[in-house]
Design a protein around this motif. Sequence first.
Motif, PDB file in Angstrom:
ATOM      1  N   SER A 132       7.189 -33.605 -14.626  1.00  0.00           N
ATOM      2  CA  SER A 132       6.441 -34.743 -14.112  1.00  0.00           C
ATOM      3  C   SER A 132       4.951 -34.429 -14.008  1.00  0.00           C
ATOM      4  O   SER A 132       4.097 -35.269 -14.319  1.00  0.00           O
ATOM      5  N   GLU A 133       4.634 -33.212 -13.574  1.00  0.00           N
ATOM      6  CA  GLU A 133       3.233 -32.800 -13.485  1.00  0.00           C
ATOM      7  C   GLU A 133       2.560 -32.773 -14.854  1.00  0.00           C
ATOM      8  O   GLU A 133       1.377 -33.081 -14.987  1.00  0.00           O
ATOM      9  N   ASN A 135       3.550 -34.565 -17.589  1.00  0.00           N
ATOM     10  CA  ASN A 135       3.700 -35.794 -18.379  1.00  0.00           C
ATOM     11  C   ASN A 135       3.556 -37.004 -17.458  1.00  0.00           C
ATOM     12  O   ASN A 135       4.433 -37.287 -16.634  1.00  0.00           O
ATOM     13  N   GLY A 136       2.408 -37.711 -17.603  1.00  0.00           N
ATOM     14  CA  GLY A 136       2.093 -38.788 -16.690  1.00  0.00           C
ATOM     15  C   GLY A 136       3.071 -39.948 -16.695  1.00  0.00           C
ATOM     16  O   GLY A 136       3.174 -40.678 -15.704  1.00  0.00           O
ATOM     17  N   SER A 139       8.841 -39.361 -14.324  1.00  0.00           N
ATOM     18  CA  SER A 139       9.072 -39.038 -12.919  1.00  0.00           C
ATOM     19  C   SER A 139      10.565 -38.823 -12.702  1.00  0.00           C
ATOM     20  O   SER A 139      11.386 -39.076 -13.589  1.00  0.00           O
TER      21      SER A 139
END
Length: 302
Positions: A132-133, A135-136, A139
């Motif tokens: 998640s950090e 790849n925007g 989530s």
Amino acid sequence: MDRLQNIAIAGASGNIGKVVVKELLASGFNVTALQRPSSSATFPPGVKVKKVIYDSFDSWRVALEGEDAVISFLVPPATDYQNLAADAAIISKVKRFIPSEWGMDTTILGDTLFGTLLSDKTKTQAHLARLSEQNGFFSWTGISTGLWFDWGLENLSLGFDIRNKIAEIADSGNERFQTSNLSFVARVVVEVLGNPDQTADRYITIASFNISQREILALVEDISGEKWTLSPYRVDEAQKIAEKALERGDFENAFFPLLHGRLLRDGAALALQPGDNFATDVLEILEESPADAIKAWLSQAK
């Protein structure tokens, strides 16, 4: 983020998976079952089926193309493949990954026995957080449900033997614990997918209610009009037997005694506290009545 419409599910034919599939279909989601090539499980009309080789990155990648979210109901040892599935989800531009939790809160296990037994789940949480950090668009959401209540009554996992009218009571039986009916869990999943921003990169705890074994017994006897036989046991003694079974590789016979040892022992203090129930506090899903589930369970046994 808009509603996540196309939902791929691994373990869609399992105890909880099939309940969630039914609720998703009723709520207008597009559902794809991710199925092992060797599986012969069938699904309701409207469910698309894609075959997936769990240890193949390319198989996951192809199966996840066009999907908005992945829900995993995989159980050990298949949970070992969740990180591979998550990596493939990134390539396929999946927006949300809901890993296999659906039980006790694994974020507080630490170096306990279950911390070791369920380390694959906590490793997946960490892996999803990293993805998640990086790849925007991506989530994740973890969902702790506590013990399954309606399923647990039917399958003896709460200690109630309806055939023989025997209640196996851990320690005093007064320890309250987090528990959810499967349909309640399914409604939570629908809300999470319908309003994804609320639960992006979060681990949430939910429950239909908190209850103790003694409270269950009182309801059972009141509703049925019958007295049950108590079979009390000491959690510590059951733990020792279960740990020996675990050493022999007998996970099946060790699991529930170990689970009860964590959740039902006097002083466990793992019931949800005020403000901890995301389902009722944030999603505004009403807390359920344990009496309703107990009535349904007793009526099925007649």
